[in-house]
Motif scaffolding. Structure first.
Motif, short mmCIF file in Angstrom:
data_model
loop_
_atom_site.label_atom_id
_atom_site.label_comp_id
_atom_site.label_asym_id
_atom_site.label_seq_id
_atom_site.Cartn_x
_atom_site.Cartn_y
_atom_site.Cartn_z
N ILE A 150 0.86 -1.18 0.00
CA ILE A 150 0.00 0.00 0.00
C ILE A 150 0.90 1.23 0.00
CG2 ILE A 150 -1.78 1.27 1.25
CD1 ILE A 150 -2.72 -1.41 2.39
N PRO A 151 0.77 2.10 -1.00
CA PRO A 151 1.66 3.26 -1.11
C PRO A 151 1.66 4.17 0.12
CG PRO A 151 0.34 3.03 -3.11
CD PRO A 151 -0.17 2.03 -2.13
N GLU A 152 0.51 4.37 0.73
CA GLU A 152 0.41 5.25 1.89
C GLU A 152 1.19 4.73 3.10
OE1 GLU A 152 -2.17 4.13 0.13
OE2 GLU A 152 -3.57 5.75 -0.31
N LEU A 153 1.45 3.42 3.12
CA LEU A 153 2.10 2.80 4.28
C LEU A 153 3.56 2.44 4.04
CD1 LEU A 153 -0.75 0.41 5.47
CD2 LEU A 153 -0.18 2.67 6.33
N LYS A 154 4.08 2.76 2.88
CA LYS A 154 5.47 2.40 2.52
C LYS A 154 6.50 2.94 3.51
CE LYS A 154 5.25 0.68 -1.90
NZ LYS A 154 5.65 -0.63 -2.20
N THR A 174 5.52 -2.93 12.37
CA THR A 174 4.67 -2.74 13.55
C THR A 174 3.82 -1.48 13.44
OG1 THR A 174 6.52 -1.71 14.71
CG2 THR A 174 6.14 -4.04 15.13
N GLU A 175 4.38 -0.43 12.84
CA GLU A 175 3.60 0.79 12.64
C GLU A 175 2.47 0.55 11.66
OE1 GLU A 175 7.04 4.17 13.46
OE2 GLU A 175 6.76 3.38 11.43
N ARG A 176 2.75 -0.19 10.58
CA ARG A 176 1.69 -0.53 9.61
C ARG A 176 0.59 -1.33 10.30
NH1 ARG A 176 6.04 -1.93 6.01
NH2 ARG A 176 5.57 -4.12 6.38
N ALA A 177 0.97 -2.26 11.16
CA ALA A 177 -0.03 -3.07 11.87
C ALA A 177 -0.91 -2.19 12.77
CB ALA A 177 0.66 -4.16 12.68
N GLN A 178 -0.29 -1.24 13.45
CA GLN A 178 -1.06 -0.33 14.30
C GLN A 178 -1.99 0.55 13.48
OE1 GLN A 178 2.09 1.67 16.37
NE2 GLN A 178 2.16 0.16 18.03
N ILE A 179 -1.50 1.04 12.36
CA ILE A 179 -2.33 1.89 11.50
C ILE A 179 -3.49 1.08 10.93
CG2 ILE A 179 -2.36 3.19 9.33
CD1 ILE A 179 0.55 4.03 10.02
N LEU A 180 -3.23 -0.15 10.51
CA LEU A 180 -4.31 -0.99 9.98
C LEU A 180 -5.33 -1.34 11.06
CD1 LEU A 180 -2.35 -3.28 7.53
CD2 LEU A 180 -4.08 -1.59 6.96
N LEU A 181 -4.86 -1.51 12.28
CA LEU A 181 -5.79 -1.75 13.38
C LEU A 181 -6.71 -0.55 13.57
CD1 LEU A 181 -6.62 -3.71 15.65
CD2 LEU A 181 -4.97 -2.54 17.09
N LEU A 182 -6.13 0.64 13.50
CA LEU A 182 -6.95 1.85 13.58
C LEU A 182 -7.92 1.94 12.41
CD1 LEU A 182 -4.29 4.50 14.67
CD2 LEU A 182 -6.30 3.80 15.98
N ALA A 183 -7.42 1.65 11.21
CA ALA A 183 -8.27 1.73 10.01
C ALA A 183 -9.42 0.75 10.08
CB ALA A 183 -7.43 1.51 8.76
N THR A 184 -9.17 -0.46 10.57
CA THR A 184 -10.26 -1.43 10.68
C THR A 184 -11.27 -1.03 11.75
OG1 THR A 184 -8.91 -2.84 12.11
CG2 THR A 184 -8.99 -3.42 9.79
N SER A 185 -10.81 -0.28 12.75
CA SER A 185 -11.76 0.19 13.76
C SER A 185 -12.68 1.26 13.19
CB SER A 185 -11.02 0.71 15.00
OG SER A 185 -10.38 1.94 14.72
#
Length: 106
Positions: free
Chosen positions: A10-14, A19-30
């Motif tokens: 995902i370009p926004e997460l490059k 671990t930061e990507r995992a945290q951001i995805l956890l926020l996004a899924t919430s």
């Protein structure tokens, strides 16, 4: 529309670590809407149901082979669906993540 298999694609997460990507995805899924969560959960259920049916009818050792195959394919199917459903909320999740990082630094 691109279909992403891993969060690193995902370009926004490059620019973020794993671990930061995992945290951001956890926020996004919430931030996902109820219909998006419903689609994701129905997909997971559709994949897991055959496993439970096979376990209930487990009679011979060779039945273990399809169960292992389905169990291994579970994240290969659900992860891309989750990534693509959460992608809509990435901007908001990244802003929230950066704000939390700033608060932690202070």
């Amino acid at each position: 529309m691109a279909f992403y298999l891993k969060s690193s694609q995902i370009p926004e997460l490059k620019s973020f670590s794993f671990t930061e990507r995992a945290q951001i995805l956890l926020l996004a899924t919430s931030y996902m809407t109820v219909p998006d969560k419903f689609i994701l959960n129905i997909t997971k259920l559709a994949i897991l149901t055959p496993i439970f049916i096979m376990v209930a009818k487990f009679e011979e050792w060779w039945m273990l082979i399809p169960m292992v195959i389905v169990a291994l394919c579970y994240p290969l199917v659900t992860n891309p669906i989750q990534l693509n459903l959460a992608k809509k909320h990435l901007d908001k999740a990244i802003k929230t993540f950066k704000a939390e990082q700033m608060d932690d630094e202070e």
